[in-house]
Write an enzyme that holds these catalytic residues in place. Sequence first.
Site, mmCIF file in Angstrom:
data_model
loop_
_atom_site.group_PDB
_atom_site.id
_atom_site.type_symbol
_atom_site.label_atom_id
_atom_site.label_comp_id
_atom_site.label_asym_id
_atom_site.label_seq_id
_atom_site.Cartn_x
_atom_site.Cartn_y
_atom_site.Cartn_z
ATOM 1 N N GLU A 1 -43.711 -46.552 -71.178
ATOM 2 C CA GLU A 1 -42.388 -47.067 -70.799
ATOM 3 C C GLU A 1 -42.357 -47.816 -69.477
ATOM 4 O OE1 GLU A 1 -39.288 -44.178 -71.386
ATOM 5 O OE2 GLU A 1 -39.808 -43.916 -73.488
ATOM 6 N N GLU B 1 -42.515 -41.503 -79.786
ATOM 7 C CA GLU B 1 -41.449 -40.592 -79.372
ATOM 8 C C GLU B 1 -40.196 -40.883 -80.169
ATOM 9 O OE1 GLU B 1 -40.275 -40.313 -75.236
ATOM 10 O OE2 GLU B 1 -42.328 -40.599 -74.559
#
Length: 441
Positions: free
Chosen positions: A128, A239
């Site tokens: 991220e 995720e």
Amino acid sequence: MFSKQAIALALSIAAVEAAHQGFNYGTTKTDGSYNYEADFKTEFQTAKNLVGTSGFTSARLYTMIQGGTTNDPIQAIPAAIASETSLLLGLWTSGGNVDNEIAALESAINTYGESFTKLVVGISVGSEDLYRNSVTGAKNKAGVGINPDTLVNYIKQVKSAISGTSLSGASVGHVDTWDAWTNGTNAAVIDEIDWLGFDGYPYYQTTMANGIDQGKSLFDDAVAKTKAVANGKEVWITETGWPVSGPNEGDAVASLANAKQYWDEVGCPLFGETNTWWYMLADAGSSPSFGVTGSTSSTNPLFNLSCNTTSTSTSSASASSSTSSSTKSGSASSSSVSGFATSSRASFGVGHNTHPATQTSTPLIVATQTASSSSGTSASNSGSSSSGSSSSGSSNSGSGSGSGSSSSASATSTTSFNSATRSTGSAFGALAAALVLAIAV
Ligand SMILES: *[C@@H]1O[C@H](CO)[C@@H](O)[C@H](O)[C@H]1NC(C)=O
Ligand SMILES: *[C@@H]1O[C@H](CO)[C@@H](O)[C@H](O)[C@H]1NC(C)=O
Ligand SMILES: *[C@@H]1O[C@H](CO)[C@@H](O)[C@H](O)[C@H]1NC(C)=O
């Protein structure tokens, strides 16, 4: 009958069936202390024995560095070797500690050799970072990220570090929120990697109608948008999840019933079919809480994790052969390595928060969500670590409440599911099924 062709066919069917399935694992426990080998082992065993499921035998890590050290390899590695848990390795690249991450990776290769490298599904350079580098990340105070050029440079460094080692064949990717992938300014990263790691949370997509009944369609839409920019490369689900407790986000309500609906509609079709690391097995009692076992390492989940068998493509093998009862249980066949993964409780602290939550100590974990208007938003969180990182350990302390409450519920419900599904031992089961099929033919 046992012709070479039949066996080859059986093996190829088994191979097709195999997809890695597991959870994300952080580096700390609920109290903020580090996970060590025994802690990781407990979590991996918990995932493997999670009532109502089978096949949770893979672990995604956020850092190569053991908590409390400068650059010692994370002790999840010997735990994975002991439990035959496959690994999606991660290097935490935000925050300027890449050299130590690479040193820990090299040290792990030298220390554990092929017993380690044969378990590696892939290596994610970063988590991220592009989201944190974006307008949305800044708005959510997600923390410091890195720009695509820097990330490309880090990816090249990692490829160079593994070349000529027993990890040289490992596929190298990057994990980010899906709207970071669809941002064309980041395209150079896609050119440099073998696979894209997708993080997405409809729960956080507050700029759109995001009640649980829209959960599956928001997820599917985000995956489709990511695949559309992937240049044919694989998209792995690194995720996703729905919280069992916590605040509402837009139309999204955190509850056990909604977590189960999301698991059934989004998780079950993925398990055994697409490489998937769910968020998450257990968390640190944060709010919202995404842990399917709450904040404990109990093998009794908070809600029914069994999947209907009647689904999709796996059916041929499973139907034909085995056993299986009614449930696909989280899995079916998955990977050959049977291990399990789980995360630990603790992990990275807080799950996905709207605002970044940093985690304690060493690794820093950031959780964030994104809601970008353009592509539809995404949200995600990440956990990661870098040693030394700055942040304070705020989030961990969070709450415990959410999870505490839910656990009671779980006891009641879970007992029943157990038995039915445990069935087939994953890869072995699939292989056996495939053999039966091949022989019959
Ligand atoms: C798109 O990516 C670039 C480079 O990472 C970043 O600077 C920019 O803020 C991103 N755009 C949005 C809308 O997030
Ligand atoms: C599972 O199958 C049962 C019986 O066919 C059905 O009632 C139930 O709705 C299914 N659950 C899901 C999540 O598809
Ligand atoms: C668990 O969920 C599955 C899928 O929805 C369903 O088929 C099964 O009956 C449930 N088991 C229990 C004990 O509720």
